[in-house]
Write a protein that holds these residues in place. Structure first.
Motif, PDB file in Angstrom:
ATOM      1  N   ALA A 194       2.288   1.668  -3.506  1.00 58.95           N
ATOM      2  CA  ALA A 194       1.273   2.075  -4.478  1.00 58.95           C
ATOM      3  C   ALA A 194       1.064   3.587  -4.465  1.00 58.95           C
ATOM      4  N   LYS A 195       1.230   4.221  -3.311  1.00 56.67           N
ATOM      5  CA  LYS A 195       1.088   5.674  -3.228  1.00 56.67           C
ATOM      6  C   LYS A 195       2.162   6.396  -4.039  1.00 56.67           C
ATOM      7  N   LYS A 218       0.832  -1.206   0.000  1.00 53.71           N
ATOM      8  CA  LYS A 218       0.000   0.000   0.000  1.00 53.71           C
ATOM      9  C   LYS A 218       0.865   1.254   0.000  1.00 53.71           C
ATOM     10  N   PHE A 241      -3.831  -6.146  -5.917  1.00 52.74           N
ATOM     11  CA  PHE A 241      -2.515  -5.527  -5.746  1.00 52.74           C
ATOM     12  C   PHE A 241      -1.996  -4.883  -7.039  1.00 52.74           C
ATOM     13  N   SER A 242      -2.749  -4.996  -8.132  1.00 59.35           N
ATOM     14  CA  SER A 242      -2.378  -4.384  -9.428  1.00 59.35           C
ATOM     15  C   SER A 242      -0.973  -4.762  -9.870  1.00 59.35           C
ATOM     16  N   TYR A 301       4.560  -0.652  -8.448  1.00 56.82           N
ATOM     17  CA  TYR A 301       3.800  -1.900  -8.404  1.00 56.82           C
ATOM     18  C   TYR A 301       4.738  -3.058  -8.743  1.00 56.82           C
ATOM     19  N   ASP A 357       3.238   5.021  -6.875  1.00 58.24           N
ATOM     20  CA  ASP A 357       3.080   4.438  -8.213  1.00 58.24           C
ATOM     21  C   ASP A 357       4.129   3.357  -8.481  1.00 58.24           C
TER      22      ASP A 357
END
Length: 456
Positions: free
Chosen positions: A248-249, A245, A279-280, A253, A251
């Protein structure tokens, strides 16, 4: 690439590697891992831009002086499926170095320079997973890597036009001076794949991994604490999710690697959904547990042949759904179509080890691949003492570059699956599973159909 201005100075984008392989000319994008096969003429053109900051007017003059037509240059460049390979810049980002003018290819089976380098940067880890190939743990002691030589080594990798540096362990982020080492990779032109359990990610690591040439691949062994933590230890799942998480903030992945065993094989659909949708992830790679390292002490985690076949069928259905984002990594599977090679006892065998790949351990010793690390008779050199290219050009590699014939391998030459099996090429997996250099691989397809277990 925008409309070309013949008077603007361009250079090859630092996001691309221009490479001459044993059979093709390659333009490799380190952000996406896409590989484009290009013509010889286009390779020559891009090599000028790789080594110089020049205008198209300069390039046209260069070719005209050699009586070479320039009519198709712009058309060839604009026909490429990517448009950002040339950038206008005030300074040239590459060292002016043309490795291919200085080398002879070792033989027809071998690339001029390594395509990929696998670096087992440490055998230490903050976890002690039940299936670890290296039997890693926090208890192992290692000397620190000498930072003073890292710039020289990474510069060599740039000069050799390697596509990928794959960094594994142990846990790469657990190395004593890991952040300092990784910071020296920022701005280097090769792709960096980092295999990590994801538990040590903090804000400083996130800043490092904002460099888009870093590709993280985290281990995921279940959809919840029950299965993931059984393999990796209490708290591993919740910490991984928390760190994902945070990344992800920014960007960032990751990809995920899943090792299938008796605890999680019933969850493969849920794991794929968790990784790719929630989770992309860029992709998820499913591996099968092999009898190497600590896994040899936990045989109850091995799938039976029936369980493995069931899982493979379910994964193939998932592959149809997720396409290239889901990868089934199974070295024991057979080729769909038989090879056209006529195999005889005199057929020479090669694999990636020593032909396009080399491996480095935490002491900077060089081996044919990671399965050979620690076996001192397979040591090819040390990159703190010798250059990578001098080691790569050494005749010590001859055994792995066609020096083994099929007739020397136990049980393989007469096997009914000889034209569809690729494991016959590998000599180091038999060693890793406790057998001899010329043994067949114990979990090959022929063995699985004659036993109740996938391993013998």
């Amino acid at each position: 690439m925008n409309k070309i201005n013949i008077n603007t100075r361009y250079t090859l984008s630092p996001d691309y590697v221009l490479r001459k392989s044993k059979s093709n000319y390659i333009l490799y994008h380190t952000h996406t891992s896409f590989r484009y096969t290009i013509s010889y003429n286009l390779f020559l053109i891009l090599k000028i831009f790789r080594n110089n900051l020049v205008t198209f007017a300069n390039v046209f003059d260069y070719f005209k002086n050699k009586n070479i037509s320039c009519d198709s240059i712009i058309n060839q460049l604009e026909a490429l499926p990517v448009k950002d390979f040339l950038v206008s810049n005030t300074r040239h980002p590459y060292d002016k170095y043309d490795i291919y003018t200085k080398l002879n290819r070792p033989n027809s089976k071998t690339d001029f320079t390594p395509e990929r380098i696998d670096w087992l940067i440490s055998e230490r880890c903050n976890l002690s997973c039940k299936h670890c190939l290296q039997s890693s743990s926090p208890m192992l002691k290692e000397k620190a890597i000498d930072l003073s030589i890292m710039d020289r080594i990474f510069t060599q990798m740039d000069e050799l036009n390697i596509e990928t540096l794959k960094i594994t362990g142990g846990e790469p982020l657990y190395v004593n001076n890991a952040k300092a080492i990784f910071k020296k990779m920022i701005g280097r032109h090769f792709e960096k794949i980092v295999l990590s359990n994801g538990l040590l990610i903090d804000d400083e690591w996130i800043d490092i991994f904002k460099d888009k040439t870093f590709h993280l691949s985290h281990s995921l062994d279940g959809v919840n604490e029950k299965t993931h933590d059984y393999i990796r230890g209490k708290g591993a799942f919740s910490k991984l999710v928390s760190n994902l998480k945070k990344m992800a903030k920014s960007d960032i992945y990751a990809a995920f690697t899943v090792t299938i065993n008796t605890c999680n094989h019933h969850e493969v659909e849920e794991i794929a959904n968790l990784a790719l949708n929630e989770f992309s992830a860029r992709r998820v790679i499913f591996n099968f547990m092999r009898p190497i390292g600590r896994a040899q002490k936990n045989e109850y985690l091995y799938l039976s042949n029936i369980e493995m076949q069931n899982v493979k069928e379910r994964l193939r259905r998932l592959e149809n759904i997720y396409k290239e984002r889901l990868v089934i990594s199974d070295d024991s599977s057979l080729l769909e179509k038989p090879s056209t090679t006529l195999y005889t006892d005199s057929t020479r065998l090669t694999c990636a080890a020593g032909t396009i790949v080399l491996a480095i351990d935490n002491n900077l010793d060089v081996y044919p691949c990671t399965y050979g690390i620690g076996k001192r008779h397979l040591k090819m050199g040390n990159i703190a003492e010798n250059s990578i290219i001098d080691i790569w050009q050494s005749p010590q590699w001859d055994l792995f570059r066609g020096g083994i014939s099929l007739g020397e391998i136990d049980e393989c030459s007469n096997c009914e699956f000889i034209s569809r099996c690729t494991l016959k090429q590998c000599r180091l997996k038999p060693l890793s599973t406790g057998n001899g250099f010329y043994s067949h691989v114990g979990y090959c397809h022929a063995n699985k159909i004659t036993t109740n277990s996938q391993f013998v």
